[in-house]
Write an enzyme that holds these catalytic residues in place. Structure first.
Site, mmCIF file in Angstrom:
data_model
loop_
_atom_site.group_PDB
_atom_site.id
_atom_site.type_symbol
_atom_site.label_atom_id
_atom_site.label_comp_id
_atom_site.label_asym_id
_atom_site.label_seq_id
_atom_site.Cartn_x
_atom_site.Cartn_y
_atom_site.Cartn_z
ATOM 1 N N ASP A 1 0.815 -1.230 0.000
ATOM 2 C CA ASP A 1 0.000 0.000 0.000
ATOM 3 C C ASP A 1 0.841 1.269 0.000
ATOM 4 O OD1 ASP A 1 -2.328 -1.596 0.273
ATOM 5 O OD2 ASP A 1 -1.955 -1.723 2.427
ATOM 6 N N HIS A 45 -4.273 -1.905 -5.918
ATOM 7 C CA HIS A 45 -3.578 -0.672 -6.285
ATOM 8 C C HIS A 45 -4.652 0.361 -6.595
ATOM 9 C CE1 HIS A 45 0.150 -2.639 -6.641
ATOM 10 N NE2 HIS A 45 -0.013 -3.167 -7.829
HETATM 11 P P1 GDP Z 1 -0.399 0.257 -3.791
HETATM 12 O O1 GDP Z 1 -1.062 -1.049 -3.534
HETATM 13 O O2 GDP Z 1 1.045 0.255 -3.383
HETATM 14 O O3 GDP Z 1 -0.600 0.751 -5.184
HETATM 15 O O4 GDP Z 1 -1.063 1.350 -2.810
HETATM 16 P P2 GDP Z 1 -2.618 1.639 -2.556
HETATM 17 O O5 GDP Z 1 -3.266 1.978 -3.807
HETATM 18 O O6 GDP Z 1 -3.204 0.580 -1.712
HETATM 19 O O7 GDP Z 1 -2.497 2.909 -1.587
HETATM 20 C C1 GDP Z 1 -2.018 4.108 -1.982
HETATM 21 C C2 GDP Z 1 -3.110 5.142 -1.765
HETATM 22 O O8 GDP Z 1 -2.520 6.410 -1.617
HETATM 23 C C3 GDP Z 1 -4.057 5.288 -2.931
HETATM 24 O O9 GDP Z 1 -5.331 5.630 -2.443
HETATM 25 C C4 GDP Z 1 -3.467 6.429 -3.736
HETATM 26 O O10 GDP Z 1 -4.412 7.132 -4.534
HETATM 27 C C5 GDP Z 1 -2.953 7.296 -2.645
HETATM 28 N N1 GDP Z 1 -1.742 8.053 -2.960
HETATM 29 C C6 GDP Z 1 -0.652 7.648 -3.659
HETATM 30 N N2 GDP Z 1 0.299 8.583 -3.655
HETATM 31 C C7 GDP Z 1 -0.193 9.613 -2.908
HETATM 32 C C8 GDP Z 1 0.334 10.878 -2.475
HETATM 33 O O11 GDP Z 1 1.464 11.248 -2.763
HETATM 34 N N3 GDP Z 1 -0.468 11.654 -1.685
HETATM 35 C C9 GDP Z 1 -1.724 11.276 -1.311
HETATM 36 N N4 GDP Z 1 -2.418 12.104 -0.534
HETATM 37 N N5 GDP Z 1 -2.251 10.099 -1.684
HETATM 38 C C10 GDP Z 1 -1.489 9.281 -2.470
#
Ligand code: GDP
Length: 426
Positions: free
Chosen positions: A13, A41
């Protein structure tokens, strides 16, 4: 031309999906090489907001080929439902831009059932499974008790193989768990409904990727979860059942000779963890609630509130080393803007001694975090696009993480949107 793996440095995440979505512009092919539909994701782009579980994040870029490699847990039912959801958002998904390895093993419906039965049996000792059947699936794969997707193309052979598996699996369902057995008719019905729909997408993706690499095409390997959930190197037994590290990418993609020239380790500016297992720098109460709210920390797959805490440098340094990360993407820096002072976990106290090394999983339960505090910046940074335009305290936070992990931070993400990113020339 460089091939690249985008991997999670910590518990998952970290924002890998948004980094893949950003960087796919530079690649011809995006490959998912491990895991199944058990994590998510989140990608936000011109089509809207999507929670991808098994589909590669390159689907949103026209002209990018997406591959599900032999290392994934191929859940036909969930995959087809996910394809429908993404299509409903106006995204093209067809055998032209999605290829599935004939060598991927099929996650069968009883795997999900067994996951549920075992977690229920364990009750308060449960592993925190997402109940998507991943652990029973990989157990069966390594016991050679599942079938390859390519076998769908030979129904007669498939029928006899599945009959043998059915007989064996019913022994466990009935005699171990006292559950209902599967019948051949029900299993064939499932194969007819879901398995059949995989067929147009099946291909020898190993050859495809090897030829593509030979012809100078650029490949992006997309991981699920993070280092600490790696079966071999993570917080066993609270790991997932596959290898989340970059070194596994060419194997799970079916092209072991195709190396990864770059490994982008995605690391959140603070720590989060979904599910059970040791989490040394966990926060509780109001402090945790504030950070969870600020970061919107609820699971993409399950909606479960994520456990949160300050950045864990000990775990992050370990993650960087195990991933052999060549650079880092530090995400969600904007979330920390509300804090006056920002604690980071610099060391662990284990057996009365301070250590900067990540210990064996069994020692994590007694490890205590040693914090230090860095100054906060207390201003909105979500519109900043150049490193030098960040407040000094935010720059210092980034440089601190860079120094402590020994890995250059090339990307700093300040929002979920595709363009909310600072690219540093490192
Ligand atoms: P993944 O499984 O590694 O792709 O991560 P997730 O999707 O589960 O969690 C990442 C969350 O953080 C998602 O809701 C993204 O839209 C959000 N996100 C990613 N980068 C940023 C950021 O730089 N700032 C903010 N506020 N949210 C972010």
């Amino acid at each position: 031309m460089a091939n690249c793996a985008i991997v999670g440095i910590n518990w998952g995440d970290e924002g890998k999906g948004r980094m893949v979505d950003l960087l796919t512009d530079h690649y011809d092919i995006v490959v998912r090489y491990q895991g199944g539909g058990n994590a998510g994701h989140t990608v936000i782009n011109e089509y809207g907001k999507f929670a991808l579980h098994l589909l590669p994040s390159g689907l949103f870029r026209p002209g990018v080929l997406n591959v599900l490699g032999n290392g994934v847990a191929l859940d036909a039912e969930n995959l087809m439902k996910e394809i429908e959801t993404v299509r409903a958002g106006g995204v093209n998904v067809s055998p032209e831009n999605l290829k599935i390895s004939c060598r991927a093993s099929l996650l069968l419906p009883w795997h999900r059932e067994l996951d549920e039965l075992e977690e229920n049996r364990l009750a308060d000792r449960k592993y925190g499974s997402t109940k998507q059947g991943i652990a029973p699936f990989y157990s069966d794969k390594y016991a050679k008790k599942t079938v390859l997707a390519g076998e769908l193309l030979r129904p007669d052979r498939l029928k006899s193989r599945l009959a043998g598996l059915l007989e064996w699996k019913n022994l466990t369902l009935e005699r171990v768990y006292g559950a209902e057995p599967w019948t051949e008719a029900r299993l064939w019905d499932w194969i007819g409904t879901w398995g059949e729909r995989l067929k147009p997408f099946l291909a020898d993706t190993g050859i495809l990727l090897q030829n593509a690499a030979r012809d100078g095409q650029r490949i992006l390997f997309e991981a699920q979860l993070g280092t600490l959930r790696d079966l071999d190197l993570g917080i066993y037994p609270y790991t997932t059942s596959s290898n989340t590290i970059a070194a596994y990418a060419p194997i799970g993609a079916g092209c072991p000779g195709v190396g990864t020239d770059e490994v982008v380790g995605v690391c959140k500016a603070y720590s989060t963890c979904v599910g059970e297992g040791p989490f040394v720098c966990e926060w509780f109460g109001e402090e945790a609630e504030k950070l969870r709210e600020a970061g919107g920390e609820y699971g993409a797959k399950t909606g479960r509130p994520r456990r949160v805490g300050p950045l864990d440098i000990v775990a992050t340094r370990y993650g960087v080393r195990m991933q052999a990360a060549t650079c880092l993407a530090l995400t969600k820096l904007d979330v920390l803007s509300y804090m006056d002072q920002i604690p980071v976990c610099e060391k662990y106290l284990v057996d009365g001694e301070e250590t900067g090394e990540f210990p064996l999983p069994m020692l994590l339960d007694e490890a205590r975090p040693v914090f230090r505090t860095l100054p906060g910046w207390k201003e909105d940074i979500s519109a900043v696009r150049r490193f030098e335009d960040l407040p000094e305290a935010a720059r210092n936070y980034v440089l601190f993480v860079e120094r402590e992990t020994g890995c250059p931070i090339r990307y700093v993400s300040v929002g979920p949107e595709r363009d909310s990113i600072i690219v540093r020339p490192v």
